[in-house]
Design an enzyme around this catalytic site. Structure first.
Site, PDB file in Angstrom:
ATOM      1  N   ARG A 107      58.604  20.245   1.352  1.00 51.48           N
ATOM      2  CA  ARG A 107      58.407  21.263   2.390  1.00 51.48           C
ATOM      3  C   ARG A 107      57.734  20.753   3.667  1.00 51.48           C
ATOM      4  NH1 ARG A 107      56.142  25.476   2.308  1.00 51.48           N
ATOM      5  NH2 ARG A 107      57.807  26.679   3.260  1.00 51.48           N
TER       6      ARG A 107
ATOM      7  N   CYS B 205      59.080   5.191   0.958  1.00 48.28           N
ATOM      8  CA  CYS B 205      59.232   4.278   2.087  1.00 48.28           C
ATOM      9  C   CYS B 205      59.845   4.929   3.308  1.00 48.28           C
ATOM     10  CB  CYS B 205      60.055   3.084   1.641  1.00 48.28           C
ATOM     11  SG  CYS B 205      59.316   2.319   0.208  1.00 48.28           S
ATOM     12  N   GLU B 206      59.265   5.981   3.799  1.00 50.71           N
ATOM     13  CA  GLU B 206      59.614   6.515   5.109  1.00 50.71           C
ATOM     14  C   GLU B 206      58.390   7.209   5.698  1.00 50.71           C
ATOM     15  OE1 GLU B 206      62.724   9.505   5.049  1.00 50.71           O
ATOM     16  OE2 GLU B 206      63.486   8.631   3.209  1.00 50.71           O
TER      17      GLU B 206
ATOM     18  N   TYR C 234      59.711  26.883  -4.097  1.00 53.67           N
ATOM     19  CA  TYR C 234      60.442  25.839  -3.358  1.00 53.67           C
ATOM     20  C   TYR C 234      59.714  24.494  -3.438  1.00 53.67           C
ATOM     21  CZ  TYR C 234      62.516  30.165  -1.727  1.00 53.67           C
ATOM     22  OH  TYR C 234      63.107  31.408  -1.685  1.00 53.67           O
TER      23      TYR C 234
HETATM   24  N1  LLP Z   1      67.632  36.536  -1.239  1.00 52.64           N
HETATM   25  C1  LLP Z   1      68.441  35.667  -0.599  1.00 52.64           C
HETATM   26  C2  LLP Z   1      69.838  36.015  -0.391  1.00 52.64           C
HETATM   27  C3  LLP Z   1      67.911  34.448  -0.122  1.00 52.64           C
HETATM   28  O1  LLP Z   1      68.711  33.613   0.515  1.00 52.64           O
HETATM   29  C4  LLP Z   1      66.546  34.138  -0.334  1.00 52.64           C
HETATM   30  C5  LLP Z   1      65.971  32.871   0.117  1.00 52.64           C
HETATM   31  C6  LLP Z   1      65.767  35.069  -1.034  1.00 52.64           C
HETATM   32  C7  LLP Z   1      66.328  36.260  -1.456  1.00 52.64           C
HETATM   33  C8  LLP Z   1      64.305  34.825  -1.327  1.00 52.64           C
HETATM   34  O2  LLP Z   1      63.529  34.751  -0.180  1.00 52.64           O
HETATM   35  P1  LLP Z   1      61.928  34.633  -0.300  1.00 52.64           P
HETATM   36  O3  LLP Z   1      61.411  35.948  -0.848  1.00 52.64           O
HETATM   37  O4  LLP Z   1      61.634  33.527  -1.223  1.00 52.64           O
HETATM   38  O5  LLP Z   1      61.479  34.373   1.079  1.00 52.64           O
HETATM   39  N2  LLP Z   1      63.318  26.333   0.831  1.00 52.64           N
HETATM   40  C9  LLP Z   1      62.751  27.183   1.862  1.00 52.64           C
HETATM   41  C10 LLP Z   1      63.052  28.650   1.639  1.00 52.64           C
HETATM   42  C11 LLP Z   1      64.528  28.966   1.521  1.00 52.64           C
HETATM   43  C12 LLP Z   1      64.823  30.419   1.320  1.00 52.64           C
HETATM   44  C13 LLP Z   1      66.269  30.629   1.025  1.00 52.64           C
HETATM   45  N3  LLP Z   1      66.646  31.964   0.706  1.00 52.64           N
HETATM   46  C14 LLP Z   1      61.252  26.915   1.948  1.00 52.64           C
HETATM   47  O6  LLP Z   1      60.733  26.073   1.219  1.00 52.64           O
HETATM   48  O7  LLP Z   1      60.572  27.507   2.778  1.00 52.64           O
END
Ligand code: LLP
Length: 421
Positions: free
Chosen positions: A314, A346-347, A375
């Site tokens: 992240r 290594c970056e 995540y």
């Molecule tokens: N529903 C859908 C259709 C989504 O695409 C997502 C997240 C969620 C629910 C859940 O969202 P949340 O409540 O977790 O905000 N990897 C990124 C976050 C990617 C989110 C993708 N979609 C990070 O580490 O910030």
């Protein structure tokens, strides 16, 4: 609120000293608190009390079987985005009628898998997907329950890589075209239109974009009903943010979010679904790492950890801030100094924090990255042939390894050598 607190000078996960887990499991590792996971899930469930609803945990945030089982036991549904996640949800005992299938590129194979295994609804994101799903359902002699994900063209005011509700994003059907596409969907015999879906982004720290999106959904519900569609279910997505820093103003609470939902959509008599991921898992997990070296650089000190960008991507990917705390509580009034906190990969992108003020730390000390439950492990990789870090679940005074660290042999033996070599 979470359950990672100092007690007697040592960071605990619920009733277990984090250092004790480190001694048993080795570092780095992810550690989750059952109490925090449960509490955060319940906050959403309670926020929608009084209206017919289902909280479908967005399992992309953290999808270990033990986490899914913990939440499923509380009545959670699941939001899945791949055949793999669907299989994980079913393996954790979640019935098909509590699983919604989201995602912009579902394959026919994934559609077949979910239709045969049972599904609450598909959140369809395009006309070609709608046509494909119709064909797959008809070939199985079934009707697929669907919502159409609309893109409301609302600015979620979050990091560009996780904003999904603007017209330039790949997600959903432009809301202005929704009536036309719903009419097409209604004509397809393999589909049953049950509602509307919307999700505008992740890590939202302001309710206003949600309000704008939900007001548009309310208006669309009226129009679609007037067109003769039986809109009885609204899927409102996820996205509510969490506090990553302790100094920052706290994002809105699930109760405030729930109230907004009731205010904007409660009068429609629909069954409501939400898909929170980050707020359920984020502050329910930490990444624990050991300091390998303290290195003095030109005008700066590097704290070199045994965790790296492959374990927690992240900061490198979203410039995300994660609080870093020593596992041994610093003495009161301990002087802090700035460190660049880095991993061994290594970056230069393998940097967790620059000039982070931390109490004195030495090689062998343990640190914890807070708010790493969502995540974190799910986005980790074995880059640099660094084994996937283990996951540990704590429940009161007990802890269990819920995913073991693979050995080097296990990693190497996943490769196969062609016969000409
Ligand atoms: N529903 C859908 C259709 C989504 O695409 C997502 C997240 C969620 C629910 C859940 O969202 P949340 O409540 O977790 O905000 N990897 C990124 C976050 C990617 C989110 C993708 N979609 C990070 O580490 O910030």
């Amino acid at each position: 609120m979470d359950h990672f607190l100092y007690r007697g000078g040592a960071l605990h996960a619920e009733d277990v000293p984090v250092a004790e887990i480190a001694a048993a499991v080795g570092t780095p590792f992810y550690c989750y608190s059952t109490a925090t996971l449960s509490r955060h899930f319940r906050l959403f469930d309670e926020a929608l009390e009084g209206v017919d609803h289902l909280v479908c945990y967005a399992m992309k945030a953290a999808s270990n079987q033990a986490i899914l089982k913990t939440l499923a036991a509380l009545g959670a549904g699941m939001d899945v985005v791949s055949g793999g996640e669907y299989a994980r949800a079913r393996a954790a005992g979640v019935p098909g009628e509590r699983i919604v299938f989201s995602g912009v590129g579902k394959t026919r194979e994934e559609m077949r898998q979910a239709l045969e295994g049972g599904i609450r609804q598909f959140n369809v994101e395009s006309e070609p997907e709608m046509v494909a799903l119709n064909e797959v359902a008809l070939s199985l002699g079934l009707r697929a329950p669907i919502t159409l994900r609309v893109n409301p063209d609302v600015d979620a005011k979050t990091h560009a890589k996780i904003a999904t509700g603007k017209s330039e994003n790949k997600f959903g059907i432009p809301i202005a075209r929704a009536r036309e596409v719903y009419a097409e969907a209604a004509a397809l015999k393999g589909l049953e239109v049950v509602g509307i879906d919307v999700h505008i982004g992740s890590q939202l720290t302001d309710l206003e974009p949600f309000r704008q999106a939900y007001e548009k959904v309310a208006e669309l519900t009226g129009m679609l009903r007037a067109d003769g569609h039986d809109i009885r279910r609204l899927d409102l997505g996820g996205g509510l943010g969490i506090p990553y820093t302790r100094s920052n103003e706290a994002p809105p609470l699930p109760t405030e979010y729930g109230q907004l939902i009731k205010d904007t959509l409660g009068h429609l008599g629909c069954e409501l679904e939400i898909e929170p991921g980050r707020l359920v898992a984020g502050n329910a997990g930490i990444l624990v790492s050991e300091v390998i070296y303290l290195k003095s650089g030109e005008g700066r000190d590097f704290l070199i950890l045994d965790a790296a960008m492959n374990d927690l991507i992240r900061p490198a990917m979203y410039d995300a801030y994660h609080d870093i705390v020593p596992v041994r509580e610093p003495a009161p009034g301990a002087e802090q100094a700035p460190y660049d906190v880095v991993g061994p990969v290594c970056e230069s992108g393998d940097t967790f924090a620059r000039a982070r003020m931390l109490p004195p730390l030495a090689a062998g000390d343990l640190v914890a990255f807070r708010s790493a439950g969502a995540y974190g492990a799910v986005m980790s990789s074995e880059y640099n042939t660094r084994p996937l870090v283990p996951e540990v679940l704590v429940h009161e005074h007990q802890f269990a390894v819920i995913r073991a660290r693979p050995s080097f042999d296990e990693i190497i033996n996943r490769d196969t050598i062609p016969e000409w070599l």
